[in-house]
Design an enzyme around this catalytic site. Structure first.
Site, PDB file in Angstrom:
ATOM      1  CG  ASP A  53     -13.938  47.413  20.999  1.00  0.00           C
ATOM      2  OD1 ASP A  53     -13.863  48.209  20.515  1.00  0.00           O
ATOM      3  OD2 ASP A  53     -14.341  46.318  20.655  1.00  0.00           O
ATOM      4  CD  GLU A  54     -11.341  49.919  16.303  1.00  0.00           C
ATOM      5  OE1 GLU A  54     -10.967  49.357  15.004  1.00  0.00           O
ATOM      6  OE2 GLU A  54     -12.582  50.073  16.543  1.00  0.00           O
TER       7      GLU A  54
END
Length: 180
Positions: A53-54
């Site tokens: 998620d990054e």
């Protein structure tokens, strides 16, 4: 209770025995991650994933077609919200280190922009614990040196950093100045 992201579940349960644990849906997370990255890749081919998620995006050179970096960040946030129904925290800055710090400051739905001319004032008040490489072993050493913020660390010479932190000296010296 001392729980934080990326803490092992066993440790979280020890810290907070009354926690309600929800069974993870790894396949769903992977699907959503893929969709988010598909959005990111529409803005630049220079997408460097950090986790599910990054990511870091280098939009250098894209401004001519897509507008300034801050505008691109807002459009990315809007697309993630409208297409996937998730919030996104974004940091816009001259380098990865500064962008990562900026993205963490206004979670869960922030947008923090650090301009080149504002790097020193942005970093100075931040706690030294936010410095990459500072952890359980190094934080107490910084505290013994009366260094609690990035601004405090500016007074440390390379020699002092080498004496206390060994080979991490150059990295610490550069990062407290916003150089990555």
């Amino acid at each position: 209770f001392g729980c934080h992201s990326a803490i092992p579940m066993a440790a979280a349960i020890r810290l907070c025995p009354q926690a309600v644990v929800v069974k993870p849906r790894i396949e769903r997370y992977a699907e959503i991650s893929r969709r988010v990255f598909e959005i990111l890749e529409q803005f630049t081919p220079l997408v460097e994933p950090l986790s599910v998620d990054e990511a870091f995006l280098d939009v250098t050179g894209c401004e001519r077609f897509l507008g300034p970096a801050e505008h691109i960040a807002r459009v990315v946030k809007d697309r993630v919200r409208s297409e996937i129904r998730l919030t996104a925290s974004v940091g816009v800055a001259p380098n990865k280190f500064l962008a990562k710090l900026a993205s963490e400051l206004q979670k869960p739905d922030g947008l923090v922009v650090v301009k080149e001319e504002d790097v020193a004032s942005f970093l100075a008040p931040l706690p030294i614990s936010r410095l990459w490489g500072v952890g359980k072993a190094t934080l107490p050493e910084f505290e013994r040196l009366c260094v609690h913020t990035f601004g405090d660390a500016l007074g440390l010479s390379l020699g002092t950093l080498r004496q206390h932190f060994g080979e991490a000296d150059e990295q610490f010296f550069q990062l407290v100045r916003g150089i990555d």
